[in-house]
Design an enzyme around this catalytic site. Sequence first.
Site, PDB file in Angstrom:
ATOM      1  N   ARG A   1     -18.996  37.434  31.844  1.00  0.00           N
ATOM      2  CA  ARG A   1     -18.911  37.656  30.395  1.00  0.00           C
ATOM      3  C   ARG A   1     -18.602  39.105  30.039  1.00  0.00           C
ATOM      4  O   ARG A   1     -17.859  39.370  29.105  1.00  0.00           O
ATOM      5  CB  ARG A   1     -20.208  37.210  29.728  1.00  0.00           C
ATOM      6  CG  ARG A   1     -20.414  35.705  29.865  1.00  0.00           C
ATOM      7  CD  ARG A   1     -21.386  35.233  28.849  1.00  0.00           C
ATOM      8  NE  ARG A   1     -21.762  33.849  29.038  1.00  0.00           N
ATOM      9  CZ  ARG A   1     -22.787  33.286  28.418  1.00  0.00           C
ATOM     10  NH1 ARG A   1     -23.510  33.984  27.581  1.00  0.00           N
ATOM     11  NH2 ARG A   1     -23.075  32.026  28.617  1.00  0.00           N
ATOM     12  N   ASP A  48     -29.121  34.043  12.963  1.00  0.00           N
ATOM     13  CA  ASP A  48     -28.978  34.198  14.413  1.00  0.00           C
ATOM     14  C   ASP A  48     -28.572  35.647  14.650  1.00  0.00           C
ATOM     15  O   ASP A  48     -28.056  36.318  13.748  1.00  0.00           O
ATOM     16  CB  ASP A  48     -27.886  33.251  14.941  1.00  0.00           C
ATOM     17  CG  ASP A  48     -27.991  33.021  16.453  1.00  0.00           C
ATOM     18  OD1 ASP A  48     -28.465  31.948  16.860  1.00  0.00           O
ATOM     19  OD2 ASP A  48     -27.599  33.923  17.233  1.00  0.00           O
TER      20      ASP A  48
END
Length: 281
Positions: A43, A144
């Site tokens: 990632r 979030d």
Amino acid sequence: MTEVAESRDLKLTHEDFERVRRLIHERAGIALALHKKEMVYSRLARRLRTLGLNQFRAYLDLLDGHPDSTEWEHFVNALTTNLTSFFREAHHFPILADHVRAQSGNIKVWCCAASTGEEPWSLAMTLTEALGSKAQSARIVATDIDTKALATAAAGIYPIAQIEKLSMEQRKRFFMRGVGSRSGVARVNPALSAMVEYQQLNLLEARWNVEGPFDAIFCRNIMIYFDKPTQKRILERFAPLLKPNGLLFAGHSENFTYLTDAFRLQGHTVYGLSSGPGSRS
Ligand SMILES: C[S@@+](CC[C@H](N)C(=O)[O-])C[C@H]1O[C@@H](n2cnc3c(N)ncnc32)[C@H](O)[C@@H]1O
């Protein structure tokens, strides 16, 4: 070729990985397990490529000591796990429906790890089915830490395959099917969108920009990423944000009973306030 194989020209040393673990823990509370090294590698390698960097150390220097760097947003977005689905852990939704039906006044729910939106939209569908026209004045605050996930959530557009587990009636009532080049996707309808407000919120922040009191807080499948002291601190901050008979919903592998006295188990992974109605103290 996989993305991991493609990026093998970069080397993530043990020291780099430990630094990543420290930084994401400090910023987001996430306790990254040692077996996540491969995930971190793939990632973050993508970010290094985008930035034209050829060393993880240079990338981490860019973050370390620069708390206001815009790269933090990418770093956090890259390391969060956003797995979710519509009506995940389905037993919670009838409990919420019964609870809100029994309330007077406007209903307010906080979904604090909203990810890509499937959970808050499921909450909005549940409130609409339970409350009928009264649902128009119900509000769901969906938050979030991950801005990319939130953008997907707010767009409310999903591949048809993802909404297939909803009933035919729910699909018809709550979604609009795309046509032509958009025939593979469906979008949540405006009545549902009007009930949900999305905003970024890091549960680790000293100030939460949400206004209670809430009838319910959904905090599912996020606490598992935090260490115990962080879980305890967050739970104790939830308590004053709930109405006296409000409910806290946890994920399937999350047990809050031994962390704090503020909540008591009231059903399968559903908690009420210890000081609320029905408590013995
Ligand atoms: C596995 S998903 C759970 C989604 C949904 N609640 C469910 O149960 O299906 C975990 C979410 O927690 C979010 N998250 C991680 N750390 C966070 C933090 N410090 N503050 C707020 N959200 C966070 C991630 O971005 C991710 O979207």
